[in-house]
Structures are given as C-alpha cells and as structure tokens.
Design an enzyme around this catalytic site. Structure first.
Site, PDB file in Angstrom:
ATOM      1  CG  ASP A 118      -2.295   0.861  -3.256  1.00 17.45           C
ATOM      2  OD1 ASP A 118      -1.145   1.300  -3.078  1.00 17.45           O
ATOM      3  OD2 ASP A 118      -3.202   0.976  -2.396  1.00 17.45           O
ATOM      4  CG  ASN A 119      -1.232   4.586  -4.450  1.00 18.10           C
ATOM      5  OD1 ASN A 119      -2.346   4.149  -4.150  1.00 18.10           O
ATOM      6  ND2 ASN A 119      -0.436   5.147  -3.559  1.00 18.10           N
ATOM      7  CG  ASP A 127      -2.112   0.860   1.126  1.00 19.63           C
ATOM      8  OD1 ASP A 127      -2.163   1.675   0.199  1.00 19.63           O
ATOM      9  OD2 ASP A 127      -3.016   0.714   1.967  1.00 19.63           O
ATOM     10  CG  ASP A 128      -0.110   4.890   0.028  1.00 18.20           C
ATOM     11  OD1 ASP A 128      -0.909   4.534  -0.852  1.00 18.20           O
ATOM     12  OD2 ASP A 128      -0.380   5.750   0.876  1.00 18.20           O
ATOM     13  CB  CYS A 177      -5.978   3.205  -1.686  1.00 23.19           C
ATOM     14  SG  CYS A 177      -4.540   3.789  -0.763  1.00 23.19           S
TER      15      CYS A 177
END
Length: 497
Positions: free
Chosen positions: A296-297, A32-33, A68
């Site tokens: 996700d990013n 995540d991130d 997200c």
C-alpha cells in the site's frame, strides 16, 4: 462520480456473464508499509523466484497517497483520494466513512468483477477503521477482514459476517490457510467460473512481530546507510527541519532493530506466496491466473533525519513493489513505465474483458505492458498526483514534541529524537513526473502557513538532498503548478497525462 459509476455497474449487470470460463483468474497479494527503496524485497527469495522471474517487475510503481487507508481505497476504486474522499487513517478523514461505504457497495473493482461473473475472496487488512462487526463489503463470496489496523497475534476477523477471535495463531499463516481453502473450493465448484483473490497480510507494518520460527533471522542486518540517512537539510519543509538535527545513537539502534524485524515478518509473506502459487499450480489454475504482488505504501528508516514512518512525499514513502506474472506476461521482464496502485483496477477490468471503465477510473490500465503482444496499446502515464492531508487530531497532542502544532508523534520514544510525523500542516499535493529517459522529477506544494514548495530532479539528485523548488526556472515551476491545480480536481481520464 457515484452516479457515473452506478450507470457503469448497471450496464455490466445487463451484459450477463457469458464466456466466463475463458476469463483469467486474479490473485493480488498486498503487503503493508513495504518499502522498495530500502531493499524491501531482498529477503523474499521465493517471491522473486515465483513471481518476478516468471513475470515482470515494475521499477516505477507508486502509491498516490503514502498512508494505509487512502492508498487501499485508491487500490480498490481506481480513484484518487480527492474523489473517494478517504484522506487519511482517521474516521474524520473518511477512513471507512459514510461516503466510502456508499462507494464500496458498487464502485470497487471486486463489485465490478463480480457483476462480470467472478467469485471473489478477501483475507486480511481492509481499511483501518473497518471492524470485525462491520457489514461484509459488497462484492465478495468469501471475506475474512481484519478488525482495525495491522496485527500479528491477538486479533479478530470478520469471517463472512461472523466475528472470530484469535490469540496465538499467526495472522499471515491464517490468511494462507483461508486462501488455500478458497482455491480448493474453486476446484470442487460446479460453476467453473473465474475467481479473484485479494490477500492482505500485515507485514511489514508495526508492531513488526515475526512468526516464532523467524525471530532469529538476519541478526547482523542494519538499515541501509543511504546518502540521505540521518541527514537534515534546512531547505526542506518544517517537519524535516525541526529538532533534533541528528538522530541519537539509541534511535539509530532502534531503526536497525526495526529494519531486521520488518524483514523477519516478510519471510512469512514469502511462505504465503509460495503456498498460494503452489496450490494454483497443483489445481491447474496457474496458467490462467495473473498474480500481482504489491504494497500500500513505502516506509522511511532514518532518511532525512526522520526516525521511522511514512506520510512523506519522498521516494522511500511513495514507491511500492509491483511484480506481475500471468498469461502472456514475459518472464524476467522489467518495465520502467510509471504505474500507480489506482491503475490496477482498470487493468483487471481490461484483462477480464469487462466493459471498459476508462471514462470512470482515475487510473489507467497497464494491461498492454503485461502482454508480449498487446492488442490495445495505450498512451502511457507520465505524471502522477501524490496527495496527502494531515490528520489534525487534537486528542493526540503530546507535549514532549518540540513543535507548537498539535501533532501526533510517530516513531518517537524520547523528545531528543522526536520528529512529528503528522499534523494539519503536513498536507501537500505533488506531481511525480517520469518520462522516457529524460525526466525524473518531483514537485510538491504544501498547504501550510508558508505555502512551502519542494522539488527534486532525481536524475541528478536521486536521494532528494537539495530542494530546487525555489531556484527552478520560473516557467518550469509554473507548469508544475498548473498540473497540480488541474489534477487536484481531476476525474476519470482527465487524471491521466
């Protein structure tokens, strides 16, 4: 789109699940991130050893929406946000909204794999507005979904429809144990069919809380002082030209602290990767399993004078790690192919020999890039649409922000260091264009009162310092404008060029 996907699923169900024993297994670990531009993989020695050195590293992997919920929805459906209609992290932005709940009943790749004989597992963060009391999504035989956004302690899980509360159990460690139990179940199963696992730990998302054993790691690390670190330019869009012109020393110290904490959280993910790969190997599954590692990013930390967050079309925010190992994947390989998270779904369908969904997915399979001797070489993607819609949530208005829009503050503890990371006019569409060795380009159009344009030739300007959107040759700008207009309404293979 829903009607076409429904027809596809019915066709797959009618085919049955013959020869399921010969199908590969899949494990996807999605963080995540996790940025890649700012050395996000550096602390993860085990992951580099067990996946990157045993497989392929994609150097040009991107999300199509740098936030997200839309990104995860694209990952699960293989569709752009304008088709799955999850446009940001809010409920009114479609995050786990009514349209999504219709799609997830049949149009995610887990539902398609299950129709093709797979046993499926999910553990960790799902979509931001998903709650522990929500119904278990279709397509899973074992499901352990996090209640809401990323957390490390004091959280709830939806465990196959039962709400379970955790207080002091570190979430990444719990996800590992659930994954190991599922692998054990496959060993003891009499069905001997293929399986698919998605493991989605919270790292390296805020609140950046590491496991106790890693709290003292990396004491001297600082965020990379890239060429664009704490540099504000007047040629960028409104968000990046608002006060202050420079981040304060206190904010820079906070950025360095966040950088260290993010690395610390990733050490537990590194342990998770090791545990899963070791278990697959011990149980005899590894040789028949594709293991994907991605996020996700991305995330920015001080670049262009911004504090910390994502939601921007720059490299820090849209690039993601992508490592893959598996059957016939060459070791220590590197691919410069342009790939996106929404390409993973069609890739899994092709690798599993499921019926081709090429006329449905917005993404394109990169299975040929994974195989030393591909059976079905395909035209490679050269352009990717990046799209984002600001949230425009008046309830989040903060008067300390030195801007007239009703913006939500992200990464801003003092007005002196405030950059509003989201608002209605932080809405844009971009084309990320990579072609062989001669094109590396970003072109963006903002939906704001100025119809602002940004463009960068990353071959000459890799840190995106100088906006050439208004000085570019008119014919080149016109071409990108046409591509954006076409891709903003594209569906299926019309999205691939």
């Amino acid at each position: 789109m829903i009607k076409v996907l429904s027809i596809l699923v019915v066709a797959m169900l009618c085919m049955g699940v013959e020869s399921s024993r010969s199908k590969p297994n899949f494990v996807i670990i999605m963080t995540d991130d996790q940025d890649i531009v700012l050395n996000g993989m550096t602390p993860m020695k085990k992951t580099q050893k067990l996946i990157a050195k045993q497989g392929i590293t994609f150097t040009n992997a991107f999300t199509s929406s740098p936030i997200c919920c839309p990104s995860r929805a694209s990952f699960l459906t293989g569709a752009f946000a304008h088709n799955h209609r999850t446009t940001n992290n809010s409920a009114h932005g479609g995050c786990y909204g009514e349209f999504w709940r219709q799609l997830e009943s049949f149009a995610t790749f887990p539902t398609l794999l299950k129709a093709n004989g797979y046993r499926n597992f999910y553990a960790g963060k799902y979509l931001n507005e998903f709650t522990a009391k929500s119904p278990v999504p279709a397509g899973y035989d074992a499901f352990f979904g996090l209640d809401g956004n990323s957390k490390y302690y004091d959280y709830k899980l939806n465990e196959n429809g039962v709400v379970k509360k955790y207080k002091r159990e570190y979430l990444t460690d719990v996800l590992l144990q659930r994954a190991l139990s599922f692998i054990d179940d496959q060993t003891n199963s009499t069905e001997n069919g293929p399986f698919m696992m998605i493991i989605a730990p919270p790292a390296a998302h805020a609140p950046f809380i590491a496991a106790d054993k890693y709290l003292d790691r990396f004491p001297d690390e600082k965020a990379p002082r890239t060429e664009n670190f704490n540099k504000q330019s007047e040629d960028k869009h409104w968000l990046l030209t608002m006060p202050p012109t420079e981040l304060s020393n206190d904010t820079i110290e906070k950025i360095d602290e966040i950088y260290r904490k993010r690395w610390q959280t990733l050490l537990s993910v590194d342990d998770l990767v090791e545990g899963v790969v070791k278990s697959l190997d011990e149980k005899g599954f590894l040789k028949d399993t594709y293991v994907f590692y991605t996020s996700d990013n991305g995330y920015h930390l001080g670049q262009h004078g911004q504090a910390w967050d994502k939601r921007q079309p720059y490299e820090t925010d849209i690039r993601v790690p992508l490592l893959v190992r598996g059957p016939n994947v060459p070791k220590k390989a590197v691919s410069n192919d342009l790939v996106a998270l929404l390409d993973i779904a069609p890739t899994l369908l092709e690798l599993s020999d499921a019926p081709s969904a090429g006329n449905v997915f917005d993404g394109v399979s990169f299975a040929a890039s994974l195989n030393k001797n591909p059976k079905n070489p395909v035209k490679k993607r050269t352009k990717l649409l990046i799209e984002y819609w600001g949230e425009e949530n008046d309830a989040d208005f903060t008067p300390d922000c030195p801007w007239t829009a009703h913006d939500r503050l992200m990464g801003c503890e003092k007005a002196a260091s405030c950059h509003c990371q989201d608002s209605w006019n932080n809405t844009y569409s971009c084309i990320r264009h990579i072609e062989e060795q001669h094109t590396d380009y970003l072109y963006c159009e903002f939906k704001d009162t100025e119809n602002f344009v940004e463009a960068y030739n990353l071959l000459e300007d890799p840190h995106e310092m100088t906006n050439i959107g208004y000085t570019e040759i008119p014919s080149i700008r016109a071409q990108y404008q046409l591509w954006i207009e076409d891709m903003k309404k594209c569906q299926g293979q019309n999205c691939v060029s």
